[in-house]
Design an enzyme around this catalytic site. Structure first.
Site, PDB file in Angstrom:
ATOM      1  N   MET A 191      -8.803   8.386  -0.063  1.00 37.15           N
ATOM      2  CA  MET A 191      -9.571   8.809   1.123  1.00 37.15           C
ATOM      3  C   MET A 191     -10.081  10.231   0.918  1.00 37.15           C
ATOM      4  O   MET A 191      -9.374  11.078   0.358  1.00 37.15           O
ATOM      5  CB  MET A 191      -8.675   8.777   2.356  1.00 37.15           C
ATOM      6  CG  MET A 191      -8.021   7.424   2.592  1.00 37.15           C
ATOM      7  SD  MET A 191      -7.144   7.403   4.164  1.00 37.15           S
ATOM      8  CE  MET A 191      -6.400   5.762   4.096  1.00 37.15           C
ATOM      9  N   HIS A 214      -8.446   1.250  -3.734  1.00 37.85           N
ATOM     10  CA  HIS A 214      -9.348   1.068  -2.588  1.00 37.85           C
ATOM     11  C   HIS A 214     -10.012   2.418  -2.301  1.00 37.85           C
ATOM     12  O   HIS A 214      -9.361   3.341  -1.823  1.00 37.85           O
ATOM     13  CB  HIS A 214      -8.488   0.577  -1.407  1.00 37.85           C
ATOM     14  CG  HIS A 214      -9.217   0.416  -0.118  1.00 37.85           C
ATOM     15  ND1 HIS A 214      -8.566   0.178   1.078  1.00 37.85           N
ATOM     16  CD2 HIS A 214     -10.540   0.451   0.189  1.00 37.85           C
ATOM     17  CE1 HIS A 214      -9.451   0.065   2.057  1.00 37.85           C
ATOM     18  NE2 HIS A 214     -10.649   0.246   1.548  1.00 37.85           N
ATOM     19  N   MET A 226     -12.069   4.763  -0.296  1.00 34.74           N
ATOM     20  CA  MET A 226     -12.669   5.059   1.017  1.00 34.74           C
ATOM     21  C   MET A 226     -13.300   6.434   0.902  1.00 34.74           C
ATOM     22  O   MET A 226     -12.845   7.414   1.498  1.00 34.74           O
ATOM     23  CB  MET A 226     -11.576   5.016   2.095  1.00 34.74           C
ATOM     24  CG  MET A 226     -11.141   3.593   2.422  1.00 34.74           C
ATOM     25  SD  MET A 226      -9.526   3.535   3.198  1.00 34.74           S
ATOM     26  CE  MET A 226      -8.486   3.537   1.746  1.00 34.74           C
ATOM     27  N   HIS A 247      -1.376  -1.325  -4.203  1.00 29.44           N
ATOM     28  CA  HIS A 247      -2.612  -0.931  -3.514  1.00 29.44           C
ATOM     29  C   HIS A 247      -2.602   0.590  -3.310  1.00 29.44           C
ATOM     30  O   HIS A 247      -1.676   1.143  -2.714  1.00 29.44           O
ATOM     31  CB  HIS A 247      -2.671  -1.660  -2.178  1.00 29.44           C
ATOM     32  CG  HIS A 247      -3.947  -1.479  -1.425  1.00 29.44           C
ATOM     33  ND1 HIS A 247      -5.074  -2.228  -1.669  1.00 29.44           N
ATOM     34  CD2 HIS A 247      -4.279  -0.634  -0.422  1.00 29.44           C
ATOM     35  CE1 HIS A 247      -6.039  -1.854  -0.841  1.00 29.44           C
ATOM     36  NE2 HIS A 247      -5.579  -0.882  -0.069  1.00 29.44           N
ATOM     37  N   MET A 253     -11.432  -5.661   5.836  1.00 27.38           N
ATOM     38  CA  MET A 253     -10.587  -4.686   6.546  1.00 27.38           C
ATOM     39  C   MET A 253     -10.225  -5.233   7.926  1.00 27.38           C
ATOM     40  O   MET A 253     -11.104  -5.642   8.690  1.00 27.38           O
ATOM     41  CB  MET A 253     -11.312  -3.345   6.714  1.00 27.38           C
ATOM     42  CG  MET A 253     -11.518  -2.548   5.443  1.00 27.38           C
ATOM     43  SD  MET A 253     -10.008  -2.227   4.505  1.00 27.38           S
ATOM     44  CE  MET A 253      -9.031  -1.288   5.684  1.00 27.38           C
ATOM     45  N   SER A 313       0.855  -1.191   0.000  1.00 24.00           N
ATOM     46  CA  SER A 313       0.000   0.000   0.000  1.00 24.00           C
ATOM     47  C   SER A 313       0.884   1.231   0.000  1.00 24.00           C
ATOM     48  O   SER A 313       1.683   1.429   0.931  1.00 24.00           O
ATOM     49  CB  SER A 313      -0.872   0.005   1.260  1.00 24.00           C
ATOM     50  OG  SER A 313      -1.303   1.325   1.511  1.00 24.00           O
ATOM     51  N   ASP A 361      -4.692   3.773  -1.785  1.00 25.71           N
ATOM     52  CA  ASP A 361      -5.753   4.130  -0.841  1.00 25.71           C
ATOM     53  C   ASP A 361      -6.273   5.527  -1.148  1.00 25.71           C
ATOM     54  O   ASP A 361      -5.546   6.510  -1.015  1.00 25.71           O
ATOM     55  CB  ASP A 361      -5.201   4.075   0.585  1.00 25.71           C
ATOM     56  CG  ASP A 361      -4.975   2.642   1.038  1.00 25.71           C
ATOM     57  OD1 ASP A 361      -5.932   1.857   0.971  1.00 25.71           O
ATOM     58  OD2 ASP A 361      -3.838   2.313   1.433  1.00 25.71           O
ATOM     59  N   ASP A 373      -6.590  -6.248   4.542  1.00 24.21           N
ATOM     60  CA  ASP A 373      -5.920  -4.942   4.551  1.00 24.21           C
ATOM     61  C   ASP A 373      -5.911  -4.345   5.953  1.00 24.21           C
ATOM     62  O   ASP A 373      -6.964  -4.104   6.539  1.00 24.21           O
ATOM     63  CB  ASP A 373      -6.683  -4.019   3.580  1.00 24.21           C
ATOM     64  CG  ASP A 373      -6.051  -2.641   3.425  1.00 24.21           C
ATOM     65  OD1 ASP A 373      -4.940  -2.430   3.922  1.00 24.21           O
ATOM     66  OD2 ASP A 373      -6.702  -1.787   2.782  1.00 24.21           O
TER      67      ASP A 373
HETATM   68  C1  DX5 Z   1      -6.048   1.780   5.804  1.00 20.41           C
HETATM   69  C2  DX5 Z   1      -5.643   1.460   4.387  1.00 20.41           C
HETATM   70  C3  DX5 Z   1      -4.569   0.470   4.283  1.00 20.41           C
HETATM   71  C4  DX5 Z   1      -3.261   0.912   4.908  1.00 20.41           C
HETATM   72  C5  DX5 Z   1      -2.530  -0.314   5.334  1.00 20.41           C
HETATM   73  O1  DX5 Z   1      -7.123   2.638   5.775  1.00 20.41           O
HETATM   74  O2  DX5 Z   1      -6.756   0.971   3.662  1.00 20.41           O
HETATM   75  O3  DX5 Z   1      -4.372   0.037   2.948  1.00 20.41           O
HETATM   76  O4  DX5 Z   1      -2.451   1.646   4.056  1.00 20.41           O
HETATM   77  O5  DX5 Z   1      -1.404   0.106   6.009  1.00 20.41           O
HETATM   78  P1  DX5 Z   1      -0.696  -0.823   7.084  1.00 20.41           P
HETATM   79  O6  DX5 Z   1      -0.222  -2.042   6.383  1.00 20.41           O
HETATM   80  O7  DX5 Z   1       0.386   0.051   7.597  1.00 20.41           O
HETATM   81  O8  DX5 Z   1      -1.735  -1.146   8.148  1.00 20.41           O
HETATM   82 ZN    ZN Z   2      -6.384  -0.011   1.703  1.00 20.93          ZN
END
Ligand code: DX5
Ligand code: ZN
Length: 236
Positions: free
Chosen positions: A40, A69, A71, A36, A140, A11, A38, A178
């Protein structure tokens, strides 16, 4: 059902954003299977990250499949943009999709793999009716929003039930996990039934990405081989 090899998806949330293309080249060389990303929105989750322009820029610097992903509160409004930016997988949170079937169809119509994901407190029931239509189920194992959190141990049981549900419904969905994934817990997560491990801080805060990914894969493959052998034995 025979499952393919464990896949590892770094990620980029924990990467050095000032040197993002170098970081990606490093994890690509280190043997990552997917990248990956993220996304947000500061609304569904209390953090802000990247949008379609970054996905588009990353598409140009890596051959790795882009596992995006989302969010964000209103994913439907952004599916076309992420699709044209070059996402290979688009994963939406069920908590944000009142018309999940429509959302999944809208992703698939664009020729992209569709994923659905659940927060730790959202029951698996929420995806049961859509499981045969998706390519990815993301469980998650932290509350989304930040990298570097601790894996919520009670999610292991949910991963195992998700595996059973995928197998029982004969869904082709890959099971991705994740949040808080590290070399130390990779074997447990795979034993519970995961196919894809997302890992941010454990990889990007390590001095040698290649060694960390290799160690994670090694830890993960052992229970996978045992599962395969017991499936062969059961067929005899
Ligand atoms: C959290 C994200 C993850 C995050 C994982 O909201 O969706 O993808 O980056 O990071 P680690 O592996 O550090 O928990
Ligand atoms: Zn993620």
């Amino acid at each position: 059902m025979t499952r393919s090899n464990v896949r590892i998806a770094p990620s980029i949330l924990s990467a050095d954003f000032a040197r993002l293309s170098d970081e990606i080249a490093r994890v690509e060389r280190a043997g990552a299977d997917l990248l990956h990303i993220d996304v947000m929105d500061g609304h569904f989750v209390p953090n802000l990250t990247v949008g379609p322009p970054i996905v588009e820029a990353l598409r140009k610097v890596t051959k790795l499949p882009l596992d995006v992903h989302l969010m964000i509160t209103n994913p439907d409004a952004f599916i076309p943009e992420f699709a044209s930016a070059g996402a290979d997988y688009l994963t939406v949170h069920v908590e944000t999709c009142p018309h999940l079937h429509r959302t999944v169809q809208s992703i698939k119509e664009r020729g992209i793999k569709a994923g659905v994901t659940l927060n730790p407190a959202t029951p698996l029931d929420a995806i049961e009716e859509i499981l045969r239509d998706v390519d990815l189920l993301l469980v998650m194992s932290v509350n989304p929003g930040f990298g570097g959190q601790h894996f919520i141990a009670s999610v292991l049981d949910k991963i195992a039930r998700a595996r059973q549900l995928i197998d029982r419904t004969r869904s082709r969905a890959a099971l991705e996990v994740d949040g808080g994934v590290k070399v130390e817990n990779a074997a447990q997560i795979i034993r519970a039934g995961a196919d894809i491990l997302v890992s941010g801080s454990a990889i990007f805060s390590s001095p040698d990405y290649g060694a960390t990914i290799k160690a994670m894969r090694h830890a993960a493959q052992a229970p996978r081989k045992a599962l395969r052998n017991s499936a062969v034995a059961a067929r005899r």
